[in-house]
Design an enzyme around this catalytic site. Structure first.
Site, PDB file in Angstrom:
ATOM      1  N   GLU A  67      -3.366-198.347 -83.247  1.00 17.96           N
ATOM      2  CA  GLU A  67      -2.608-199.449 -82.650  1.00 17.96           C
ATOM      3  C   GLU A  67      -2.920-200.662 -83.492  1.00 17.96           C
ATOM      4  OE1 GLU A  67      -3.060-200.688 -78.605  1.00 17.96           O
ATOM      5  OE2 GLU A  67      -3.156-198.656 -77.810  1.00 17.96           O
ATOM      6  N   ASN A 108      -7.209-194.292 -73.130  1.00 17.57           N
ATOM      7  CA  ASN A 108      -6.780-195.435 -73.907  1.00 17.57           C
ATOM      8  C   ASN A 108      -7.814-196.539 -73.767  1.00 17.57           C
ATOM      9  OD1 ASN A 108      -5.085-197.294 -75.370  1.00 17.57           O
ATOM     10  ND2 ASN A 108      -4.636-198.263 -73.392  1.00 17.57           N
ATOM     11  N   GLU A 109      -8.468-196.883 -74.882  1.00 17.95           N
ATOM     12  CA  GLU A 109      -9.369-198.031 -74.964  1.00 17.95           C
ATOM     13  C   GLU A 109     -10.491-198.030 -73.928  1.00 17.95           C
ATOM     14  OE1 GLU A 109      -6.684-201.436 -75.127  1.00 17.95           O
ATOM     15  OE2 GLU A 109      -6.273-200.999 -77.232  1.00 17.95           O
ATOM     16  N   TYR A 163      -6.301-206.068 -83.028  1.00 17.90           N
ATOM     17  CA  TYR A 163      -5.639-207.206 -82.378  1.00 17.90           C
ATOM     18  C   TYR A 163      -6.453-208.479 -82.625  1.00 17.90           C
ATOM     19  CZ  TYR A 163      -2.819-203.725 -79.995  1.00 17.90           C
ATOM     20  OH  TYR A 163      -1.961-202.696 -79.740  1.00 17.90           O
ATOM     21  N   TRP A 212       1.793-200.640 -82.921  1.00 20.92           N
ATOM     22  CA  TRP A 212       2.060-200.990 -81.531  1.00 20.92           C
ATOM     23  C   TRP A 212       3.126-202.073 -81.555  1.00 20.92           C
ATOM     24  CZ3 TRP A 212       0.402-198.953 -76.943  1.00 20.92           C
ATOM     25  CH2 TRP A 212       0.825-199.625 -75.799  1.00 20.92           C
TER      26      TRP A 212
HETATM   27  C1  LIG Z   1     -10.209-202.163 -69.533  1.00 19.85           C
HETATM   28  O1  LIG Z   1      -9.824-202.190 -68.215  1.00 19.85           O
HETATM   29  C2  LIG Z   1     -10.375-203.265 -67.535  1.00 19.85           C
HETATM   30  C3  LIG Z   1     -10.023-203.047 -66.085  1.00 19.85           C
HETATM   31  O2  LIG Z   1      -8.906-202.222 -65.905  1.00 19.85           O
HETATM   32  C4  LIG Z   1      -9.891-204.609 -68.132  1.00 19.85           C
HETATM   33  O3  LIG Z   1     -10.521-205.692 -67.499  1.00 19.85           O
HETATM   34  C5  LIG Z   1     -10.217-204.615 -69.559  1.00 19.85           C
HETATM   35  O4  LIG Z   1      -9.661-205.749 -70.136  1.00 19.85           O
HETATM   36  C6  LIG Z   1      -9.659-203.368 -70.181  1.00 19.85           C
HETATM   37  N1  LIG Z   1      -9.923-203.329 -71.566  1.00 19.85           N
HETATM   38  C7  LIG Z   1      -9.015-202.854 -72.383  1.00 19.85           C
HETATM   39  C8  LIG Z   1      -9.347-202.875 -73.822  1.00 19.85           C
HETATM   40  O5  LIG Z   1      -7.957-202.406 -72.012  1.00 19.85           O
END
Ligand SMILES: *[C@@H]1O[C@H](CO)[C@@H](O)[C@H](O)[C@H]1NC(C)=O
Ligand SMILES: *[C@@H]1O[C@H](CO)[C@@H](O)[C@H](O)[C@H]1NC(C)=O
Ligand SMILES: *[C@@H]1O[C@H](CO)[C@@H](O)[C@H](O)[C@H]1NC(C)=O
Length: 444
Positions: free
Chosen positions: A374, A255-256, A338, A403
């Site tokens: 999403e 995920n992402e 988003y 989402w």
């Molecule tokens: C990815 O994970 C990091 C650390 O877990 C976090 O700082 C960052 O915002 C996350 N990005 C997304 C898109 O979830």
């Protein structure tokens, strides 16, 4: 409880209407200033659309009638005979379309990370999927991971020091078996993400921390051999159990995925090449174990255009959407939207529309389906979603998942992060008409 089935009556389209407005183009609706054609099909108050074919009705239940091949510039060229390239019962792709048993399959529905991770009974899982199916949903994206160091509740892998153990018991994979059963009982297929960029439910940072030690950069997840091997072991165990499971539509690498994690730290060398190389390696690994299921990256669809004024186009998070979409072992592309998190406050409609059109172009260029998997705003949802979803239909983008799903269960309302949509809310009618319009466009 199932929602009442929404029935939309489609008008007969005269050839002249097709000349005035492109197929699937907008031809009416509130705020529409172009030609109003009496033969338009009203999808909802905000959008009417030219649809091909004779009068028919679209219902929330998928039909098995002969599909009508769409023929517009924004949709793939129809082929008269499409040979299934996957065993019966598995969703596959053909050009920019998803297919099932020789017919178009429409990916439309919702995200529910919580359905397998919050200790729900069979009855509550069933209700959650029935709500989504009642709005015309065919597909739900959910989490196939929860990394823990202190086992508690539902989890799929626990760590003792650097040693992970997959939980195959009732709180682990047997729990995921129940998720699949409940989805299938409601005609729903699952897109399953196998880890998380974020630290919610463990994710990448747990692998890095347990194997390499505290405070190591997030992106070592993509490059360290021991970490990659641990992730591959998890994948082998998890998907090995479900290789022949038709209730799974696709596996997602993460995920992402991004260079930076929740800790915010990344090595200075992490860039789009880092994640592209990782995506190639892990997707090829999944394909070597499981040729039945589709595979996707699960990223946010960021472009790599340094200097672009829009942050999601700048490539700074380590994703190059167009390059990744060309990876031969990735079957379709994913994009999230988003705008409020991405510096577009007040510009949600315009920016979100352009974001969808950009990805529809990428889809056509790569000749692979792309889904808006999403999307969310927390205010003005009905108007914003109405426009974005009409953009999905008219742009030719393959599908979308909102989402996120909300349900009212025996244990109360499911988690509302500000984005959740519940069956008694204002967004449900928008989603229901959209699912019918997308199925109609696809002839599924
Ligand atoms: C990815 O994970 C990091 C650390 O877990 C976090 O700082 C960052 O915002 C996350 N990005 C997304 C898109 O979830
Ligand atoms: C429709 O037009 C009105 C008035 O111009 C505007 O306030 C509103 O935001 C528009 N709605 C959409 C969905 O474009
Ligand atoms: C999947 O089906 C194939 C072919 O029937 C079979 O050889 C294999 O053992 C099955 N795998 C699982 C995990 O059930």
């Amino acid at each position: 409880m199932k929602l009442a089935t929404g029935v939309i009556t489609l008008a007969v389209i005269l050839p002249s209407a097709l000349a005035a407005v492109p197929l699937y183009g907008q031809c009416g609706g509130l705020n529409y200033s172009g030609d109003q054609d009496a033969t338009c099909t009203k999808v909802n108050d905000w959008y009417s659309q030219c649809l091909p074919g004779a009068a028919s009705s679209a219902t929330a239940t998928p039909t098995v009638s002969t599909p009508t091949a769409p023929t517009s510039a924004t949709t793939p060229t129809a082929t008269s005979t499409i040979a299934p390239t996957a065993p019966n019962g598995f969703v596959y792709t053909s050009g920019q379309k998803f297919m099932l048993d020789g017919k178009p399959y429409t990916v439309v529905g919702s995200n529910s990370y919580w359905v397998g991770l919050t200790g729900l009974s069979d009855a509550d899982m069933n209700k959650a999927f029935a709500d989504i199916a009642g709005a015309g949903g065919t597909t739900v994206r959910t989490w196939g991971f929860n990394e823990v160091t202190s086992p508690n509740g539902n989890y799929y892998q626990s760590w003792s020091g650097s040693t992970p153990t997959v939980n195959s018991g009732a709180s682990g994979l047997q729990n995921f078996d129940r998720v699949i059963r409940a989805a299938k009982a409601n005609g729903i297929r699952l897109i399953v993400a196998l880890t998380n960029n974020w630290s919610d439910y463990g994710g990448m940072d747990v692998y890095v921390r347990q194997i390499l030690g505290a405070n190591q950069p997030h992106d070592l997840f993509y490059t360290n051999t021991n970490v990659k091997n641990a992730y591959k072991n998890y994948i082998r165990t998890f998907i090995g159990r479900y290789v022949n499971e038709t209730g799974i539509l696709a596996w997602e690498l993460a995920n992402e995925p991004r260079c930076r994690g929740s800790s915010g730290s990344a090595t200075s060398s992490c860039n789009t090449v880092t994640i592209t190389n990782w995506a190639k390696e892990i997707s090829a690994y999944i394909k070597s174990l499981d040729s039945n299921h589709l595979v996707a990256l699960g990223d946010e669809g960021f472009y790599n255009m340094p200097g672009n004024p829009s942050y999601p186009h700048q490539g700074t998070e380590g994703i190059d959407f167009d390059v990744n979409l060309d990876i031969s072992t990735l079957d379709f592309g994913t994009v999230h939207s988003y705008p409020n998190h991405w510096g577009q406050d007040g510009n949600e409609l315009t920016w979100g529309t352009q974001w969808i059109l950009d990805h529809a172009k990428s889809q056509a260029r790569a000749n692979k389906p792309v889904i808006l998997e999403e999307f969310g705003v927390t205010s003005n949802q009905p108007a914003v979603y109405t426009q974005w979803l009409s953009n999905v239909v008219s742009s030719g983008l393959a599908g979308d998942l909102i989402w996120q799903a909300g349900s009212r269960l025996s244990v109360g309302a499911t988690h509302n992060d500000g984005f959740a949509v519940y069956p008694d809310g204002q967004v449900y009618p928008v989603v229901r008409s959209h699912a019918a319009a997308l199925k109609s466009r696809n002839g599924s």
